[in-house]
Design a protein around this motif. Structure first.
Motif, PDB file in Angstrom:
ATOM      1  N   SER A  42       8.572   9.191  -4.743  1.00 56.42           N
ATOM      2  CA  SER A  42       7.684   8.905  -3.606  1.00 56.42           C
ATOM      3  C   SER A  42       8.047   7.560  -2.978  1.00 56.42           C
ATOM      4  O   SER A  42       7.877   7.370  -1.770  1.00 56.42           O
TER       5      SER A  42
ATOM      6  N   LYS B 233       0.825  -1.210   0.000  1.00 58.10           N
ATOM      7  CA  LYS B 233       0.000   0.000   0.000  1.00 58.10           C
ATOM      8  C   LYS B 233       0.855   1.255   0.000  1.00 58.10           C
ATOM      9  O   LYS B 233       0.502   2.251  -0.618  1.00 58.10           O
ATOM     10  N   VAL B 234       1.983   1.262   0.718  1.00 61.03           N
ATOM     11  CA  VAL B 234       2.801   2.477   0.751  1.00 61.03           C
ATOM     12  C   VAL B 234       3.985   2.350  -0.206  1.00 61.03           C
ATOM     13  O   VAL B 234       4.851   3.209  -0.208  1.00 61.03           O
TER      14      VAL B 234
ATOM     15  N   ALA C  16       9.149   7.095   0.927  1.00 60.83           N
ATOM     16  CA  ALA C  16       8.596   6.060   1.810  1.00 60.83           C
ATOM     17  C   ALA C  16       9.741   5.386   2.557  1.00 60.83           C
ATOM     18  O   ALA C  16       9.619   5.054   3.743  1.00 60.83           O
TER      19      ALA C  16
ATOM     20  N   SER D 216       3.733   0.858  -8.662  1.00 60.40           N
ATOM     21  CA  SER D 216       3.548   2.293  -8.441  1.00 60.40           C
ATOM     22  C   SER D 216       3.957   3.187  -9.622  1.00 60.40           C
ATOM     23  O   SER D 216       3.194   4.076  -9.982  1.00 60.40           O
TER      24      SER D 216
ATOM     25  N   PHE E  35       0.621   5.103   5.866  1.00 64.68           N
ATOM     26  CA  PHE E  35       1.659   5.174   6.892  1.00 64.68           C
ATOM     27  C   PHE E  35       1.061   5.361   8.279  1.00 64.68           C
ATOM     28  O   PHE E  35       1.605   4.849   9.266  1.00 64.68           O
TER      29      PHE E  35
ATOM     30  N   LYS F  79      -0.707   7.672   0.644  1.00 63.12           N
ATOM     31  CA  LYS F  79       0.523   7.276   1.317  1.00 63.12           C
ATOM     32  C   LYS F  79       0.498   7.691   2.794  1.00 63.12           C
ATOM     33  O   LYS F  79       0.865   6.911   3.668  1.00 63.12           O
TER      34      LYS F  79
ATOM     35  N   HIS G  15       6.925  -2.537  -4.808  1.00 62.73           N
ATOM     36  CA  HIS G  15       6.660  -1.223  -5.392  1.00 62.73           C
ATOM     37  C   HIS G  15       6.350  -1.284  -6.880  1.00 62.73           C
ATOM     38  O   HIS G  15       6.073  -0.266  -7.482  1.00 62.73           O
TER      39      HIS G  15
ATOM     40  N   ALA H  39       0.009   9.918  -4.215  1.00 67.49           N
ATOM     41  CA  ALA H  39       1.352  10.045  -3.658  1.00 67.49           C
ATOM     42  C   ALA H  39       1.320  10.663  -2.273  1.00 67.49           C
ATOM     43  O   ALA H  39       2.245  10.470  -1.484  1.00 67.49           O
ATOM     44  N   THR H  40       0.262  11.423  -1.948  1.00 66.36           N
ATOM     45  CA  THR H  40       0.235  12.120  -0.664  1.00 66.36           C
ATOM     46  C   THR H  40      -0.823  11.548   0.275  1.00 66.36           C
ATOM     47  O   THR H  40      -0.486  10.951   1.287  1.00 66.36           O
TER      48      THR H  40
END
Lengths: 517, 103
Positions: free
Chosen positions: A327, A242-243, A331, A252, A276, A272, A249, A268-269
């Motif tokens: 991004s 997920k992140v 992470a 993504s 997190f 994420k 990855h 991305a924001t």
């Protein structure tokens, strides 16, 4: 007891409970109103033919109003936090500083995304009411994920968010790239959900509960069962997808490239940050007792994520792909703060998520305003060449974001990295801190490539046949970019207030774990 | 000789189903089969949930299964819509045909 008394008692109970999820409630109401308003508009024949779906007029304004009110609700929650903090809805929802701080971050990311997306949606024919509805529903999922105090709630928040974003990724369905991105995101997202749910099942099977605080107290004594460790491992994989941690990855860059640019910024924001939030709450608070087991795993993931993200970003010419790898790299920095496993590290995660959100939404905002009618115009070497002369203010903003993403003072990115490195050194992870610095040096190459393209090349020498790129800067997009520039510089020059807020928020997280006997 | 079926058997079946699903996602190229494999993974988790809930005597696991089924239905709606949209582009549901972005 009379029915009236029962109702009154119910009312007395429900008032603070509603307060705990007020931002999510406001967002849900406005998401539904956005869709209903579209029905009214359809009746007044505004599409190509009567009753046919066409560009919406009210939806963006309703969505922005709702998100602004939701942000006001977050501020209200923050101000009344001391009286109202605690667990709500039978321990499903936690209202603490950690939740309120990150709710603020995701709601702000949603608001900025909406401001940026209005002009873009018109140019790319995606300004349908569903589009705004789904952005709001994704935000609801994020808020619930951030406030979740039970693995059931973590799962539901994650899914409400993810399913909405799958659709948003494929929203330009006539474009092959958009559908390809949606397909990859959906397949890998659902795949990771499988791991996540199976992980929850293992944790539930060994501890007999899905309540985050209760799990924490039950695993605090005795050696961990193998099945529990398997569950924790599966949860690492689920969160890793997920992140977007390396090696989970792969989806993504393609998804970020294929999605509509404002949605890429949103992923991305907001996505994420929310991911997190749950990752940190579950691992730093609930699985605190198992830190000896998961810290080495995350150590390896952090190193891989920082190095692979930064090295792969060097080769990219598409600004959306470059920011996708960037991004991933960020992470990795956030996982370093988690590995530090101390109060400063957790506060650094919060500060960094706020800073990262501001600078990344800003950078995507510039990319959004450059996208023309139909064409996205995201090539760094062609479309950004000479931007410093054709669009001086926008280029200056982009330069600020790039310096901040690199971590140059006096920007927010520098302060964030400083706190993460301090936390890692405090915890004795000096090699990890050194690797973070090395990774930042590598990242300077590709971030500054954008600045070089903007100021030191001309469009003709770059071989662009379309001439210099011009921005489509409406009042809303300008406001969003200006706000992010102010935020990046403000958080960089006056970090004290922000880091104090982040530290205060983390104390709430610690008490949430220690509340139960 | 009697064979008692206990929680261990159900968990073993659940682990086998989860593995079948994982291998299916990783090896098959047909989007619909990949999607079916994901559903198998989710149902393996559901089987584990009901087994644990019955063994512990706790209702939360049963409730979780209902929620997972509901979420899987929502995912199915979205996933099949995406597969229909990809079929309109290329007249195939082979995921290998969808690789214009790389690097």
């Amino acid at each position: 007891m009379s029915p009236i008394d029962q109702l009154l008692e119910l009312h007395a109970m429900s008032r603070p409970a509603a307060f705990a999820v007020l931002p999510a409630l406001v967002l849900v109401v406005f998401a539904i109103v956005t869709l209903l308003a579209d029905l009214l508009e359809l009746g007044s024949s505004r599409g190509p033919a009567e009753g046919q779906a066409g560009p919406t007029i009210m939806a963006p304004w309703l969505a922005m109003t709702g998100t602004a009110i939701a942000f006001g609700a977050v501020v209200w929650q923050w101000l009344r936090l001391e009286e109202e903090a605690g667990l709500y809805f039978n321990g499903m929802i936690a209202l603490d500083g950690f939740a309120v701080f990150l709710t603020g971050v995701v709601v702000a990311a949603t608001l900025l995304t909406l401001l940026l997306t209005v002009g873009y949606s018109r140019r790319h024919n995606v300004d349908l009411a569903e589009y705004y509805h789904l952005i709001l529903m994704a935000a609801v999922g994020m808020v619930l994920l951030v406030e979740a105090a039970n693995l059931v709630m973590v799962f539901l928040g994650l899914e409400v968010m993810s399913v909405s974003v799958y659709i948003l990724t494929g929203f330009r369905r006539t474009q092959l790239r958009s559908i390809e991105g949606a397909l990859k995101y959906f397949v890998l997202g659902a795949f990771s959900t499988g791991f996540f749910v199976y992980g929850i099942a293992m944790v539930y099977g060994t501890t007999g509960t899905m309540d985050l605080a209760e799990i924490g107290t039950r695993i605090a004594t005795g050696p961990p069962a193998p099945l529990l460790l398997a569950g924790v491992g599966l949860l690492v994989i689920g969160f890793g997808f997920k992140v977007a941690l390396v090696p989970f990855h792969m989806w993504s860059p393609d998804v970020y490239e294929g999605a509509p640019t404002p949605i890429t910024g949103f992923m991305a924001t907001g996505v994420k940050a929310a991911g997190f939030a749950a990752f940190v709450r579950v691992f730093l608070s609930t699985f605190d007792a198992l830190a000896d087991q998961w810290v080495p795993v995350l150590w390896v993931l952090a190193v891989l994520t920082m190095l692979v993200g930064n090295v792969a970003a060097i080769r990219q010419d598409d600004v959306k792909r470059m920011l996708a790898y960037s991004s991933i790299a960020h992470a990795g920095y956030l996982v370093v703060a988690m590995v530090a496993h101390n109060a400063l590290g957790t506060a650094a995660v919060l500060y960094y998520l706020a800073a990262y959100t501001a600078m990344t939404v800003g950078a995507f905002g510039v990319a959004v305003t450059l996208s023309g009618r139909g064409a996205e115009r995201t090539s760094i070497s062609r479309d950004y060449a000479g931007l410093g002369y054709s669009e001086p203010l926008l280029a200056a903003a982009m330069a600020v974001f790039m310096f901040s993403l690199t971590g140059v003072p006096p920007t927010a990115g520098f302060v964030g990295k400083f706190y993460i490195i301090s936390a890692a050194v405090d915890a004795g992870h000096v090699p990890l801190a050194v690797l973070l610095v090395v990774a930042s040096v590598i990242s300077a190459y590709y971030y500054l490539k954008v600045v070089v393209a903007m100021y030191m090349t001309s469009p003709s020498s770059a071989g662009s046949d379309a001439g210099p790129t011009h921005a489509h800067l409406g009042a809303l997009a300008s406001t969003a970019i200006l706000a992010t520039v102010v935020a990046v510089l403000g958080m960089g020059i006056f970090p004290g207030e922000w880091i104090d807020m982040a530290r205060a928020s983390v104390e709430g997280l610690a008490t949430a774990a220690a509340r139960l006997p | 000789m009697t064979l008692a079926v206990g929680p261990g058997h159900y968990l073993f079946l659940s682990a086998i189903l989860f593995t079948i699903g994982t291998v299916g996602v990783l090896t098959r190229r047909n989007a619909i089969i990949i999607f079916m494999s994901i559903e198998i993974m989710l149902n393996a988790a559901n089987l584990a949930f009901v087994t644990f809930a019955a063994a512990i005597g706790d209702l939360a696991g049963f409730v979780m299964v209902l929620l997972v089924i509901a979420v899987a239905a929502a995912e199915a709606a979205v996933g099949l819509a995406i597969i229909v949209a990809m079929f309109r582009h290329r007249q195939t549901v082979d995921v290998g045909a969808f690789n214009v972005m790389r690097g």
